[in-house]
Design a protein around this motif. Structure first.
Motif, short mmCIF file in Angstrom:
data_model
loop_
_atom_site.label_atom_id
_atom_site.label_comp_id
_atom_site.label_asym_id
_atom_site.label_seq_id
_atom_site.Cartn_x
_atom_site.Cartn_y
_atom_site.Cartn_z
N THR A 217 0.87 -1.18 0.00
CA THR A 217 0.00 0.00 0.00
C THR A 217 0.90 1.22 0.00
N GLU A 219 1.00 5.22 0.34
CA GLU A 219 0.15 6.27 0.91
C GLU A 219 0.82 7.62 0.74
N ARG A 221 1.03 11.42 1.96
CA ARG A 221 0.67 12.24 3.13
C ARG A 221 1.05 13.70 2.88
N ARG A 227 -3.37 11.83 5.66
CA ARG A 227 -3.42 10.86 4.57
C ARG A 227 -4.24 11.44 3.42
N ALA A 230 -4.35 6.70 -1.14
CA ALA A 230 -3.54 5.48 -1.02
C ALA A 230 -3.96 4.49 -2.09
N THR A 232 -3.35 0.28 -3.21
CA THR A 232 -2.77 -1.01 -2.87
C THR A 232 -2.73 -1.87 -4.12
N SER A 246 0.76 0.03 -8.30
CA SER A 246 0.49 0.95 -7.19
C SER A 246 1.25 2.26 -7.39
N ILE A 250 -0.35 6.09 -8.08
CA ILE A 250 -0.19 7.20 -7.12
C ILE A 250 0.71 8.31 -7.68
N ASN A 269 3.54 0.58 2.90
CA ASN A 269 3.25 -0.51 3.85
C ASN A 269 3.43 -1.80 3.06
#
Ligand SMILES: Cc1cc2nc3c(=O)[nH]c(=O)nc-3n(C[C@H](O)[C@H](O)[C@H](O)COP(=O)(O)OP(=O)(O)OC[C@H]3O[C@@H](n4cnc5c(N)ncnc54)[C@H](O)[C@@H]3O)c2cc1C
Length: 412
Positions: A217, A219, A221, A227, A230, A232, A246, A250, A269
């Motif tokens: 995942t 993310e 910020r 946050r 995100a 995954t 992913s 993003i 993560n």
């Protein structure tokens, strides 16, 4: 003598071909498509690894960024997934749904899609002329003059479907933005590559793990730690940094966020769904088992070792010997590793452009320009970019359809 047509479409990519077919099906008209490329359909042919991910089973505006969601929805709902599947079926391209929801031609061959679009356009009497790069579009009176070093053509309606700037050698090099600007449009102040791999410092430990692919995942910020978004999906570590679905998804959010807030950060993560507390509990209950033995059941061993090293934890250490701070450091490395992104691989490696002509400058029921009557825009030139999974083509089909039908409905 100067050539003339009813509708001239600049760009024979996904959006331009759809606009041409929709226009020719709507009314008998002289529809002329001009494309600067020697070979047509480069993007369609390379899409989806040569299989062309035509659309997605579930498309709605939340899969897109750029202009506002209500604006994007207005266009998508005019020609959605159902209409797209029926359209391709009509022109002889059966689509199949994969587990992920992505739709591909049953042939698994992008050429099926391109040939069917070109065949349908020609059957409907559309003329496709290439290589005919358009260098100028001028509006005088109720007519447009569309010209290049090949000559010029006049028409009362023009559809600009020149795409964005990704893979410029395909013919979509961003010149379309200049054509739109010359006719009174603006483009977003900030444009970046989208769906693009991201780079890390060359000596970052993840670069040494080139070839490792793992679900993660990612993310984004804000500088204050909020946050923002995100994703995954599979994450691929490479010699330059990060790639895989992913990362591509993003990338545009990250590049836009750091432009506005230099303290925005990306975190990984490596055990999606695992909260820091759950991981901490897991480590605490290891007893005499080594940390690495436990971690490598959950992660590729190379990554597990490197994360231990990064957290200054001896991978061979027994769980019950781990000090609280070491456990915390390892939990942080596994569930919220900061990724010190240095930038992106740029337009040569990007699938789309994030930015373009704002939808606010168009009538969304027709895709006609609000600033230049008779001019229509569709496809990636608009400030709309979607996730991976067929969403960008869906935008091209939907907006191309609306532009083509609307341009043909007006009397010539
Ligand atoms: C590697 C890669 C893989 C992709 N895979 C997928 C996928 O599987 N699914 C998906 O949904 N999306 C995918 N995309 C994104 C998708 O290809 C684009 O969103 C889509 O092609 C945009 O369509 P378009 O018609 O607006 O622009 P384009 O397809 O870029 O077409 C624009 C056309 O305009 C022509 N042109 C440009 N300027 C001029 C000019 N001045 N005069 C004349 N002609 C001009 C160009 O030659 C080109 O033919 C992928 C993109 C890339 C790069």
């Amino acid at each position: 003598m100067r050539e003339s047509a009813h509708i001239v479409i600049v760009g024979a990519g996904a959006a331009g071909l759809m606009a041409a077919i929709a226009a020719a099906r709507t009314a008998p008209a002289d529809v002329r498509v001009l494309d600067g490329a020697r070979t047509l359909g480069a993007k369609i042919l390379i899409a989806g690894g040569g299989r062309c991910n035509v659309t997605h089973d579930e498309v709605d505006e939340t899969a897109f960024a750029g202009s506002t969601h209500p604006a994007i929805r207005k266009v998508l709902r005019r020609f959605g997934v159902r209409e797209t599947v029926a359209f391709f079926d009509e022109i002889g391209v059966a689509l199949k749904r994969e587990e992920t929801g992505k739709l591909f031609p049953v042939t698994d061959d992008a050429r099926t899609v391109l040939n069917a679009l070109l065949g349908e356009a020609r059957e409907r009497g559309v003329t496709i002329a290439h290589p005919r790069r358009v260098q100028v579009i001028e509006r005088t009176g109720g007519q447009f003059r569309i010209g290049g070093d090949w000559g010029d053509v006049t028409a009362p309606r023009v559809i600009i479907a020149t795409g964005g700037m990704s893979i410029p050698k395909s013919g979509s090099d961003g010149f379309g933005y200049s054509l739109a600007r010359a006719l009174g449009h603006s483009t977003t102040a900030f444009m970046t590559p989208g769906l693009v791999p991201l780079t890390l410092p060359r000596d970052h430990f993840l670069c040494a793990l080139s070839g490792v692919a793992v679900p993660a995942t990612l993310e984004l910020r804000s500088g204050t730690g909020k946050r923002l978004v995100a994703f995954t999906d599979s994450t691929l570590l490479t010699h330059f940094g990060l790639s895989g679905p992913s990362v591509l998804d993003i990338s545009r959010y990250y590049l836009h966020a750091v432009h506005d807030d230099t303290r925005a950060t990306l975190h990984a993560n490596w055990l999606p769904g695992a909260s820091p507390d759950r991981l901490d509990d897991g480590l605490q209950s290891l007893g005499g088992r080594a940390v690495l033995a436990w971690l490598r059941e959950r992660l590729p061993e190379r990554l597990a070792r490197s994360l231990c090293e990064h957290a200054h934890v001896d991978a061979a250490m027994r769980g019950d010997q781990l000090k609280r701070e070491s456990r915390r450091a390892l939990v942080d490395a596994v569930t919220a590793l900061p990724l010190p992104v240095t930038g992106s691989r740029g337009y040569n490696f990007a699938e789309v452009t994030a930015g373009g002509v704002p939808l606010a400058e168009l009538h969304l029921d027709t895709m006609e320009s609000r600033v230049c009557p008779g001019l229509y825009l569709c496809g990636e030139i608009c400030d709309v970019d979607g996730r991976i999974g067929g969403f960008n083509f869906q935008w091209a089909w939907s907006s191309g359809y609306v532009a083509g039908v609307s341009a043909a409905r007006l009397p010539a």
